[in-house]
Design a protein around this motif. Structure first.
Motif, mmCIF file in Angstrom:
data_model
loop_
_atom_site.group_PDB
_atom_site.id
_atom_site.type_symbol
_atom_site.label_atom_id
_atom_site.label_comp_id
_atom_site.label_asym_id
_atom_site.label_seq_id
_atom_site.Cartn_x
_atom_site.Cartn_y
_atom_site.Cartn_z
ATOM 1 N N ARG A 189 86.765 27.641 25.077
ATOM 2 C CA ARG A 189 87.626 27.701 26.344
ATOM 3 C C ARG A 189 87.341 26.802 27.734
ATOM 4 O O ARG A 189 86.129 27.523 27.971
ATOM 5 C CB ARG A 189 88.389 28.122 26.560
ATOM 6 C CG ARG A 189 89.959 28.228 25.315
ATOM 7 C CD ARG A 189 90.383 29.157 26.254
ATOM 8 N NE ARG A 189 91.501 30.165 24.688
ATOM 9 C CZ ARG A 189 92.265 30.949 24.713
ATOM 10 N NH1 ARG A 189 92.355 31.898 25.533
ATOM 11 N NH2 ARG A 189 92.896 31.126 23.143
ATOM 12 N N GLY A 190 87.590 26.436 28.447
ATOM 13 C CA GLY A 190 86.689 25.549 29.524
ATOM 14 C C GLY A 190 87.110 24.013 29.972
ATOM 15 O O GLY A 190 88.496 23.636 29.569
ATOM 16 N N GLY A 269 80.409 16.742 25.834
ATOM 17 C CA GLY A 269 78.800 16.504 26.844
ATOM 18 C C GLY A 269 79.406 17.150 27.623
ATOM 19 O O GLY A 269 78.147 17.359 28.967
ATOM 20 N N LEU A 270 80.651 16.817 28.377
ATOM 21 C CA LEU A 270 80.531 17.069 29.407
ATOM 22 C C LEU A 270 80.904 18.782 29.812
ATOM 23 O O LEU A 270 81.585 19.185 31.472
ATOM 24 C CB LEU A 270 82.492 16.375 29.966
ATOM 25 C CG LEU A 270 82.465 14.861 29.847
ATOM 26 C CD1 LEU A 270 83.616 13.990 29.993
ATOM 27 C CD2 LEU A 270 81.462 14.064 30.385
ATOM 28 N N ALA A 271 80.945 19.441 28.531
ATOM 29 C CA ALA A 271 81.267 20.305 29.107
ATOM 30 C C ALA A 271 79.784 21.241 29.618
ATOM 31 O O ALA A 271 79.244 21.475 28.648
ATOM 32 C CB ALA A 271 82.016 21.318 27.859
ATOM 33 N N THR A 272 80.215 21.670 30.342
ATOM 34 C CA THR A 272 79.160 22.933 31.396
ATOM 35 C C THR A 272 78.892 24.442 31.381
ATOM 36 O O THR A 272 78.445 25.365 31.154
ATOM 37 C CB THR A 272 78.931 21.693 32.684
ATOM 38 O OG1 THR A 272 79.373 22.580 33.263
ATOM 39 C CG2 THR A 272 78.350 20.365 32.258
ATOM 40 N N ASP A 273 80.703 25.069 31.252
ATOM 41 C CA ASP A 273 80.766 26.190 31.780
ATOM 42 C C ASP A 273 81.986 26.516 30.266
ATOM 43 O O ASP A 273 82.898 26.356 30.580
ATOM 44 C CB ASP A 273 80.957 26.799 33.011
ATOM 45 C CG ASP A 273 80.926 28.002 32.845
ATOM 46 O OD1 ASP A 273 80.724 28.823 32.175
ATOM 47 O OD2 ASP A 273 82.074 28.206 34.083
ATOM 48 N N VAL A 274 81.479 27.235 29.315
ATOM 49 C CA VAL A 274 82.393 27.307 28.525
ATOM 50 C C VAL A 274 82.350 28.823 28.092
ATOM 51 O O VAL A 274 81.462 29.484 27.770
ATOM 52 C CB VAL A 274 81.846 26.437 26.764
ATOM 53 C CG1 VAL A 274 82.918 26.661 25.983
ATOM 54 C CG2 VAL A 274 82.047 25.301 26.973
#
Length: 421
Positions: A189-190, A269-274
């Motif tokens: 989840r992010g 690719g837009l997720a940086t903190d998952v």
């Protein structure tokens, strides 16, 4: 129950515990305490669904007006959800909402929105934070329960309500042989800034599942400039772990989606903190009450790690029936145990039917494994067997009507018993 006040303790102050607190504080014969292990009721989690049955319960609790229109997302097309092929982006199914009243249309909100809406209606003096339940004892099988907390506090209660989630301490005491197990699946989840994800060509501003034959991604606008990304995939090596909310490496996060299409790859690719959540669940409980003085509500009564995306509604339905069953026993001079039995006879069949849906899902998975299907064929099979709306009765379920019917039947049964004596 005697004329003495009924001492009630609720363990857990999530949606289940807060909903139960609102219901029980209305009963004039109850002394209520709510215990929560957190030091502060902070905003946790990402999004949750407000379905037709959730809205009914919020109306009953007097909390509907606490959820503001600007805090929720409703898709412009009036549909509750879209199901798309995760490789091609093709829209395969989209669920309309029929005759649903406008105020009950599906919405997606931050979990904190529901938590705050419920908390506004809770008597704060009943809420005790930094109170982690460690042990439950009972000197006599029909006597009160003594609760022992990590901060040294003890409490003696007549009714103990387990609203403490999938890993419920109360359930473990009530049913010591009950075991949870890793489901073989992990959720990731992010949050993504809304302006970035909405700028992707061809991206729908809707509640959307992006399916593969077994794994899926879920995207939804949560307002407040944030878009939710939830992914659910087979990760078979998690057995024995109890991880919940651990940071996931981007390499690990991206691994299950290699066969998905370019748009999904751009989203990922837009997720940086998952964060990763190993999903645990347990078998159906034959009863959601124990010892004549313990009741389970919410995820404690059906530990499924969000299998249907409506855990908040189920928890509020539990609270609705439980309080009315306890009040029914009090008004008619019956024992608390008889009231809990009535609660159990209303809610356990509902969860039995819910687990039957999961049996159908497993059957679909077995069929998928036996068929030689490519990505698109496997995806179509999964959506057709699991996501075509044939299980929407869960969200249209009217617990208020069910309770009225159960109450009439129980009163009639007891009258017949009395007439035979």
């Amino acid at each position: 129950m005697t004329e003495e006040r009924l001492r009630v303790a609720i363990i857990g102050a999530g949606p289940a515990g807060l909903g139960a607190a609102i219901e029980f504080q209305r009963l004039p014969f109850v002394d209520l305490r709510i215990y929560e292990q957190a030091t502060v009721l902070r905003e946790i989690g990402s999004g949750l669904n407000l379905q037709r049955n959730t809205w009914r319960m919020l109306e009953s609790l007097g909390a509907l007006q606490n959820v503001k229109p600007e805090e929720m997302f409703r898709a412009a097309d009036g549909h509750s959800v879209q199901h798309r092929n995760g490789r091609t982006g093709e829209l395969i199914a989209s669920h309309g909402q029929g005759d649903t009243p406008p105020r009950h249309l599906h919405a997606r909100v931050f979990r904190s929105v529901l938590q705050k809406a419920l908390l506004q209606n809770v008597t704060k003096s009943n809420l005790h934070l930094s109170s982690r339940l460690e042990q439950i004892t009972q000197q006599h099988p029909t006597g009160p329960l003594t609760l022992h907390f990590s901060n040294g506090h003890t409490d003696e209660v007549d009714l103990l309500i387990g609203a403490d989630g999938v890993r419920s301490v109360v359930r473990q005491y009530a049913f010591p042989e009950y075991k949870l197990g890793y489901t073989g699946r992990t959720a990731y989840r992010g949050l993504i800034p809304a302006e970035k994800i909405l700028a992707l060509p061809g991206f729908p501003d809707a509640v959307t599942f992006w399916h593969g034959p077994r794994d899926w991604l879920y995207t939804c606008n949560l307002r407040h400039g944030a878009y939710e990304l939830t992914c659910n995939a087979d990760v078979p090596n998690e057995e024995g772990t109890v991880s919940w909310g651990e940071k996931a490496s981007l390499e690990e996060f991206k691994r299950p989606w290699k066969d998905f299409g370019p748009l999904v790859q751009q989203i990922i690719g837009l997720a940086t903190d998952v964060q990763r959540f190993a999903l645990f669940a347990g078998p159906r409980l034959e009863s959601v009450v124990s010892r004549g003085s313990i009741a389970l509500i919410g995820d404690a009564s059906h530990p499924l790690s969000g299998a249907f995306g409506a855990g908040a509604a189920f928890a509020l339905e539990d609270s609705y029936v439980l309080t009315r069953a306890v009040a029914w026993a009090k008004e008619r001079g019956h024992s608390l145990s008889r009231g809990l039995d009535l609660y159990d006879r209303v809610r356990s069949p509902h969860y039995k039917a819910m687990y039957a849906i999961l049996d159908e899902f497993r059957k679909s998975d077995v069929e998928l494994g036996q068929l030689d299907l490519n990505f698109d064929e496997g995806t179509a099979h999964t959506i057709r067997s699991k996501w075509t709306g044939k299980f929407d009765w869960l969200y249209d379920y009217d617990v208020q009507e069910v309770w009225i019917k159960a109450l009439r039947e129980e009163d009639a049964r007891l009258q017949q018993e009395s007439a035979r004596l």
